[in-house]
Motif scaffolding. Structure first.
Motif, PDB file in Angstrom:
ATOM      1  N   LYS A 116       0.827  -1.202   0.000  1.00  0.00           N
ATOM      2  CA  LYS A 116       0.000   0.000   0.000  1.00  0.00           C
ATOM      3  C   LYS A 116       0.860   1.250   0.000  1.00  0.00           C
ATOM      4  O   LYS A 116       1.986   1.236   0.500  1.00  0.00           O
ATOM      5  CB  LYS A 116      -0.991  -0.030   1.164  1.00  0.00           C
ATOM      6  N   VAL A 117       0.304   2.297  -0.553  1.00  0.00           N
ATOM      7  CA  VAL A 117       1.027   3.550  -0.667  1.00  0.00           C
ATOM      8  C   VAL A 117       0.293   4.625   0.121  1.00  0.00           C
ATOM      9  O   VAL A 117      -0.926   4.716   0.063  1.00  0.00           O
ATOM     10  CB  VAL A 117       1.112   3.984  -2.152  1.00  0.00           C
ATOM     11  N   GLY A 118       1.066   5.392   0.886  1.00  0.00           N
ATOM     12  CA  GLY A 118       0.514   6.549   1.585  1.00  0.00           C
ATOM     13  C   GLY A 118       1.643   7.515   1.856  1.00  0.00           C
ATOM     14  O   GLY A 118       2.807   7.119   1.827  1.00  0.00           O
ATOM     15  N   PRO A 119       1.313   8.767   2.140  1.00  0.00           N
ATOM     16  CA  PRO A 119       2.376   9.767   2.297  1.00  0.00           C
ATOM     17  C   PRO A 119       3.110   9.724   3.635  1.00  0.00           C
ATOM     18  O   PRO A 119       3.800  10.660   3.991  1.00  0.00           O
ATOM     19  CB  PRO A 119       1.637  11.098   2.119  1.00  0.00           C
ATOM     20  N   ARG A 120       2.957   8.664   4.382  1.00  0.00           N
ATOM     21  CA  ARG A 120       3.681   8.521   5.642  1.00  0.00           C
ATOM     22  C   ARG A 120       4.111   7.060   5.733  1.00  0.00           C
ATOM     23  O   ARG A 120       3.455   6.190   5.173  1.00  0.00           O
ATOM     24  CB  ARG A 120       2.750   8.934   6.791  1.00  0.00           C
ATOM     25  N   VAL A 162      -1.053   5.133   8.244  1.00  0.00           N
ATOM     26  CA  VAL A 162      -1.570   5.977   7.168  1.00  0.00           C
ATOM     27  C   VAL A 162      -2.687   5.244   6.442  1.00  0.00           C
ATOM     28  O   VAL A 162      -2.652   4.028   6.302  1.00  0.00           O
ATOM     29  CB  VAL A 162      -0.422   6.379   6.212  1.00  0.00           C
ATOM     30  N   ILE A 163      -3.689   6.004   6.069  1.00  0.00           N
ATOM     31  CA  ILE A 163      -4.770   5.431   5.277  1.00  0.00           C
ATOM     32  C   ILE A 163      -4.277   5.296   3.850  1.00  0.00           C
ATOM     33  O   ILE A 163      -3.636   6.206   3.318  1.00  0.00           O
ATOM     34  CB  ILE A 163      -6.006   6.333   5.349  1.00  0.00           C
ATOM     35  N   ASP A 195      -8.527  13.640  -3.623  1.00  0.00           N
ATOM     36  CA  ASP A 195      -8.901  14.165  -2.308  1.00  0.00           C
ATOM     37  C   ASP A 195      -7.659  14.608  -1.547  1.00  0.00           C
ATOM     38  O   ASP A 195      -6.570  14.667  -2.130  1.00  0.00           O
ATOM     39  CB  ASP A 195      -9.754  13.162  -1.516  1.00  0.00           C
ATOM     40  N   VAL A 196      -7.831  14.940  -0.253  1.00  0.00           N
ATOM     41  CA  VAL A 196      -6.689  15.450   0.513  1.00  0.00           C
ATOM     42  C   VAL A 196      -5.558  14.453   0.581  1.00  0.00           C
ATOM     43  O   VAL A 196      -4.420  14.824   0.822  1.00  0.00           O
ATOM     44  CB  VAL A 196      -7.068  15.831   1.966  1.00  0.00           C
ATOM     45  N   ARG A 197      -5.867  13.190   0.377  1.00  0.00           N
ATOM     46  CA  ARG A 197      -4.818  12.180   0.545  1.00  0.00           C
ATOM     47  C   ARG A 197      -3.997  11.983  -0.723  1.00  0.00           C
ATOM     48  O   ARG A 197      -2.869  11.510  -0.649  1.00  0.00           O
ATOM     49  CB  ARG A 197      -5.441  10.859   0.972  1.00  0.00           C
ATOM     50  N   GLY A 198      -4.571  12.270  -1.877  1.00  0.00           N
ATOM     51  CA  GLY A 198      -3.809  12.081  -3.098  1.00  0.00           C
ATOM     52  C   GLY A 198      -4.664  12.366  -4.320  1.00  0.00           C
ATOM     53  O   GLY A 198      -5.890  12.354  -4.248  1.00  0.00           O
ATOM     54  N   SER A 199      -3.987  12.604  -5.444  1.00  0.00           N
ATOM     55  CA  SER A 199      -4.719  12.895  -6.675  1.00  0.00           C
ATOM     56  C   SER A 199      -5.078  11.593  -7.367  1.00  0.00           C
ATOM     57  O   SER A 199      -4.452  10.552  -7.151  1.00  0.00           O
ATOM     58  CB  SER A 199      -3.865  13.756  -7.596  1.00  0.00           C
ATOM     59  N   ALA A 241      -4.666  10.982 -10.479  1.00  0.00           N
ATOM     60  CA  ALA A 241      -3.573  10.638 -11.402  1.00  0.00           C
ATOM     61  C   ALA A 241      -2.477   9.873 -10.652  1.00  0.00           C
ATOM     62  O   ALA A 241      -1.943   8.882 -11.154  1.00  0.00           O
ATOM     63  CB  ALA A 241      -2.995  11.911 -12.019  1.00  0.00           C
ATOM     64  N   TYR A 242      -2.163  10.335  -9.442  1.00  0.00           N
ATOM     65  CA  TYR A 242      -1.129   9.661  -8.668  1.00  0.00           C
ATOM     66  C   TYR A 242      -1.579   8.259  -8.269  1.00  0.00           C
ATOM     67  O   TYR A 242      -0.807   7.294  -8.325  1.00  0.00           O
ATOM     68  CB  TYR A 242      -0.763  10.470  -7.420  1.00  0.00           C
ATOM     69  N   ALA A 277       0.557   5.105  -9.140  1.00  0.00           N
ATOM     70  CA  ALA A 277       1.172   4.322  -8.062  1.00  0.00           C
ATOM     71  C   ALA A 277       0.741   2.862  -8.148  1.00  0.00           C
ATOM     72  O   ALA A 277       1.554   1.952  -7.957  1.00  0.00           O
ATOM     73  CB  ALA A 277       0.799   4.913  -6.712  1.00  0.00           C
TER      74      ALA A 277
END
Ligand SMILES: Cc1cc2nc3c(=O)[nH]c(=O)nc-3n(C[C@H](O)[C@H](O)[C@H](O)COP(=O)(O)OP(=O)(O)OC[C@H]3O[C@@H](n4cnc5c(N)ncnc54)[C@H](O)[C@@H]3O)c2cc1C
Lengths: 290, 764
Positions: A177-181, A185-186, A256-260, A262-263, A267
């Motif tokens: 899974k991918v998340g910014p932390r 992280v969700i 949303d706030v967590r990611g675009s 496109a990303y 990903a």
């Protein structure tokens, strides 16, 4: 809140739920309590399932199906089920923090049916089945039929999740899974891949990439066809890339706030290609050893 | 100096020795009482009605439904504010309860008191406010250009500071330009806003609260409540972190209003979501830079235009904008400077103080530019910094000569020369140490290592002519046959370890073992704010001065009693020692029932306002410097970052309590890493999108790398014990270093923090 019901057996729990269908089941409480704290929900009553022993058991029947009680915690899955359910165990390791993993359950993840629930892609990738229970009896629902929309599922007001049935010993599995932390992280994108050497199928489950957790059927078909199951040769770069692209194509992500969006698509394509390679490597290794 | 402290330095609990904080164990065990734990018999709970819109006229407030709910004791609106319905640190422009209009989402409109917190919340929901929506101004660039409604009298430009130095048309061999953005960071202190207000028999109020500055709260509250200062008495409660977010009033005025109206104690506690609306954030910034240099890498000029979005009210925007401008060139010699820094009003959440106070935003800009310049000239990034680094005697952009220590080059060399961390190795390395952490995203694919540097400067203490002082009272008495020193200040312990430092100073100066730091309150004189990295310097200085006065009195008493000359007496080991007769008289014997009680005020040296046209002048007391080296592993395909290590070198003047200094550095680095990679209050059209720790991400232990510290102690000659403030520097250049390392790893230009994975992965 007017009632707090604490059954000590599954029958009693079903009876309580039938008598008062708007009781909110409470397992680990890691979703329910957040709802209460943020006052997004002010439920009429709670049905505490933590004292129902049947929900906290798991067993393997005939060596081919794992029946996982809805109330088994992530911490136990990590400790006890790494061999039988590798993707689910890896997913469990990524859930929240140690405190959350001690309390949170797969039944709760199914109950919430968040598109980003981490336990859900492994269930989809492995072709698992959900067992529901009520005073009317038990019924089995294929995992891909369980989710009906964002945070919506087929559970009827008098029903509870009793268990999940996962096929075991079919082949290597991966979860990423991918998340910014780097922890707690969700998921912004999550993917599970499961290889089934007997039926020569690849299963793919996706999280946080569509209004509900989904399979990537076209990608599954492509990979099942493209892999050299007999010869066991390596994966050509084009095959991995095509697989990634098909997985990305199956998604309908949001911004949303967590990611675009496109990303998210990008990903998951990267993750898909990587995890197919990892699973295949393991498959070839097992084959040459076995 | 009348006394010796030879032999005392190494005594436990004195200045310079590692001293365990009294709050350390209770805090780690969860036993520490924070202000959210306050309780009084018969207390009521307050709740706040907040604006739903970024900008609207209030047409009516109907609280009839709320007022009749069972358990509701009162509902107050702006009509019920007895005094001046305004507060603010620089300009009193912010309503305690909105009157004609609301200017940001979450602005308080009414407050409710009820028997139970849930009843109070439901009553707050039942207050019907009728709004006429107005077009919100949420783009700071529009606000600056004068487009849109004036949100306050006098227009939307809160601050404009100019710095002009040297030639207006300097010629340079190479020029680099860039536009940089810094997102809105939240202080994310763990203890949400909370307080307990108790009505007093004399018609006044006793307020127990979390704040950074008791006396400035008292001053504003007295005006709001229309009470004399002596009827508004504040006591500091357990503060769960501050970082600038507790400089402005939050719950204080509301709780006092409700307490005075109901005659009952009022408790208020925000939850995490409300907290995001309840305090100011770090100003988001847009920074335009142009650097000109000679072919050998020496800076010729810097031009900068810095725009800070101050949000709906002024808070500390003027000072933050001034700081952003003053430090826009960084710790470098720049002969020609042209800087304009602005702060504007918008209908976004109000912004104000946060650790680093304007200097953080600028640092990301100028350090990004220094890397660009190095690349342009083919120079090593450290080398280009060394060629321009200021030292003692150099002039800052404001023309002020640095007369204290300025070991910028030394700090840079220290971080550069530290041994690099071991290379990434996916086969041996624990997978949680790879980018993506525990989430199994890479087994080494796409991962590249990068190294980046940053160096920074910031003012310590208050600046620009502000009369900044601290007050301390020290009382020496004999209790149970032992000397006990009591120290009393209004200085806020916000988790930085101030209480411990005060006790260390008393032990050092008076040589007594038993020191009691009494709770901070407004019964003693003003201590000033626990911000600007100033409190150990200023209140520490006041404590030392009060100790000196106590010691002087004790020795005079001894001289009279013993018939000795003052000059031959010393204070040591809880005795007065006579040099001539080589005799010791225990303090217990000497003082008996006499108390020695002295209060002193300490001021740092005077500063001056800057020239309004040129920004030149001696505006600052002192400058602090820190340098960082960041080493990162980046998954260049997924855009995920794992910071491998951060090294930081800082000159602290004197490490008063060495483990506490290290703690400040670790914490500053964590907060800087958060700003670089994940911490952002996302605001769209005036609405905060992520007001919770679910989506406002702060670094976890898996994000925080090992830290290597190098602490220099070059004593200042104008501060107590030679110390320099340590609260902020370790944060300042951390984001710049982390971003430089990411650029180094993946070769792409990054112009905005926090860096989002989509930017690194190239699919924004
Ligand atoms: C800090 C934090 C971090 C988190 N991180 C993650 C993460 O990384 N990944 C992730 O997927 N989730 C995460 N979550 C969400 C949560 O932990 C998971 O969804 C978890 O699986 C919920 O399980 P639970 O047992 O706590 O459910 P509960 O909160 O008890 O229940 C959740 C829902 O399921 C229903 N329910 C529970 N059991 C049953 C049952 N047997 N039959 C019918 N309905 C039932 C409840 O009524 C409720 O609607 C996080 C939560 C927190 C607070």
């Amino acid at each position: 809140m007017t009632s707090f019901v604490q059954p000590v057996g599954l029958d009693e729990a079903c009876e309580a739920k039938a008598a008062e269908p708007d009781l909110v089941p409470l397992a680990g409480g890691t979703d329910v309590m957040v709802e209460l704290n943020f006052r997004r929900a002010r439920p009429h009553g709670l049905l505490d399932l933590t004292r129902v022993p049947e929900l906290r058991e798991w067993s393997v029947s005939d060596g081919c199906w794992l029946r996982l009680g809805a109330g088994v915690s992530y911490a136990r899955i990590i400790k006890e089920l790494g061999g039988h359910a590798p993707a689910l165990a890896t997913a469990s390791r990524t859930v929240g923090s140690p405190q959350i993993r001690n309390r949170g359950t797969v039944g709760g993840n199914l109950g919430t049916s968040s598109p980003a629930g981490d336990a859900l892609p492994p269930l989809l990738a492995t072709g698992s089945t959900v067992e529901l229970v009520s005073v009317r009896g038990n019924r089995l629902v294929r995992i891909e039929d369980f989710f009906t929309g964002p945070k919506e599922n087929v559970l009827l007001p008098d029903e509870l999740v009793a268990a999940v049935w996962l096929p075991v010993g079919r082949g290597p599995q991966q979860f990423s899974k991918v998340g910014p932390r780097n922890a707690m992280v969700i998921a912004v994108a999550a993917l599970a891949t499961a290889l089934d050497g007997e039926s020569r199928r690849v299963g793919v489950g996706l999280g946080a990439l569509a209004p509900r957790p989904i399979r990537a059927v076209e990608a599954e078909d492509f990979a099942s066809w493209a892999l050299d199951w007999d010869g066991g040769s390596g994966i050509h770069a084009d095959v991995a890339a095509r697989f990634g692209a098909l997985v990305a194509g199956a998604c309908a992500p949001i911004d949303d706030v967590r990611g675009s969006s496109a990303y998210r698509r990008h990903a998951v394509a990267v993750l898909a290609a990587r995890s197919l390679r990892w699973a295949w490597q393991e498959y070839r290794k097992d084959k040459s050893c076995g | 100096m009348t006394a010796t402290w030879a032999g005392q330095r190494a005594r436990p609990g004195t200045v310079g020795t590692g001293t365990i904080r009294a709050d350390a164990i209770p805090k780690s065990r969860g036993d520490f009482a924070f202000s959210s734990d306050l309780y009084a018999d018969g207390m009521l709970w307050g709740a706040t009605v907040r604006s739903r819109y970024p900008y609207a006229r209030i047409k009516s407030i109907d609280f009839s439904a709320a007022a009749v709910m069972s358990g509701v004791r009162c509902v107050l609106t702006h009509h019920d504010v007895p005094g001046r319905n305004r507060f603010g640190l620089e300009i009193r422009d912010q309503p305690v309860l909105a009157d004609d209009a609301v200017r940001y989402v979450g602005e308080p409109v009414a407050v409710v008191a009820a028997d139970h917190p849930e009843i109070a919340r439901r009553a707050a929901e039942a207050v019907a406010v009728e709004y006429e929506r107005l077009d919100a101004l949420t783009d700071p660039r529009l606000a600056l250009s004068g487009v849109g409604p004036d949100l306050h009298d006098g227009g939307n430009v809160v601050a404009h500071h100019r710095i002009r130095k040297g030639s207006a048309e300097p010629a340079a061999d190479v020029v680099v330009r860039g536009v940089y953005h810094v997102g809105t960071q939240d202080q994310a202190f763990l203890g949400p806003e909370s307080c307990l207000a108790i009505p007093a028999l004399d018609g006044g109020v006793e307020l127990y609260c979390s704040t950074q500055w008791l006396h400035i709260d008292q001053d504003q509250l007295a005006d709001v409540l229309s009470l004399p200062l002596d009827k508004v008495r504040l006591t500091l409660s357990g503060v769960g972190g501050a970082f600038g977010g507790r400089e402005d009033l939050s719950v204080q005025a509301h709780a006092c209003l409700l307490a005075l109206r109901t005659g009952r104690p009022i408790k208020m506690v925000y939850d995490r979501e409300e907290s995001f609306f309840g305090h100011v954030h770090r100003h988001p910034a847009r920074l335009e830079y142009e650097h000109g240099a000679s072919a050998d890498g020496c800076l010729v000029y810097v031009r900068a235009r810095i725009l800070l979005d101050g949000g709906a009210y002024a808070s500390t925007s003027r000072a933050v904008a001034s700081n952003a401008g003053c430090f826009a060139c960084g710790p470098y010699e720049v002969p020609n400077v042209s800087v304009d820094s602005y702060a504007v009003y918008t209908n976004n959440p109000p912004c104000g103080a946060m650790r680093g106070f304007g200097a953080v935003q600028s640092c990301f800009g100028y350090e990004s530019q220094m890397d660009k310049l190095a690349a342009e000239l083919g120079l090593d990034p450290v080398e280009v910094r060394l060629r321009n680094a200021v030292g003692t005697g150099s002039a800052m952009a404001t023309g002020q000569r640095i007369d204290g220590p300025a070991p910028v080059a030394e700090l840079l060399r220290r971080v550069r020369d530290m041994e690099p961390p071991a290379p990434a190795d996916s086969s041996t390395c624990d997978d949680v140490l790879m980018p993506g952490g525990a989430a199994n995203t890479t087994h080494g694919e796409g991962v590249r290592r990068g190294v980046g540097y940053g160096v920074s400067v910031k003012n310590i203490c208050k600046s620009l002519g502000y009369d900044d002082y601290g007050t301390a009272r020290v009382r020496l008495s004999i209790s149970g046959g032992e000397p006990v020193a009591e120290v009393h200040t209004a200085a806020a312990e916000v988790g930085q370890g101030l209480t411990t430092v005060q006790a260390q100073i008393v032990r050092t100066e008076l040589g007594v073992r038993q020191v009691v730091v009494v709770p901070a309150d407004t019964r003693v004189g003003d201590a000033g704010t626990s911000s600007a990295s100033r409190q150990t310097w200023i209140s520490g200085g006041a404590v030392r001065a009060a100790c000196e006065a106590v010691r002087d009195r004790v020795l005079r008493i001894a001289a009279a009693t013993l018939g000795a000359e003052l000059s031959e007496l010393w204070l040591a080991d809880e005795c007065v020692r006579s040099e001539r007769t080589a005799t010791d008289v225990p303090l217990a014997e000497l003082l008996g029932s006499t108390n020695v009680d002295e209060t002193r005020v300490f001021r740092h040296r005077q500063t001056f306002p800057l020239d309004p046209e040129t920004g030149q002048g001696d505006g600052h007391v002192a400058f602090a410097f820190a340098a960082h080296r960041a080493v990162v592993d980046v998954d260049t395909e997924l855009g995920l970052v794992r910071v491998v290590e951060i090294a930081c070198a800082e000159d602290v003047g004197r490490a008063m309590n060495p483990p506490a200094v290290e703690g400040q550095m670790h914490g500053g680095i964590a907060q800087g890493l958060g700003l670089a990679l994940m911490e952002e209050v996302q605001v769209v059209d005036g609405y905060i999108q992520n007001p919770s720790f679910t989506d406002y991400l702060i670094p976890t232990t898996l994000d925080m790398p090992p830290v290597r510290l190098s602490i220099l102690e070059i004593p200042r000659d104008d501060s107590p014990y030679g110390l320099t403030g340590v609260g902020e520097p370790a944060l300042l250049s951390c984001p710049a270093a982390v971003v430089a390392a990411i650029r180094d790893a993946c070769g792409i230009d990054i112009t905005r923090i926090p860096v989002r994975p989509e930017i690194i992965a190239g699919c924004a």
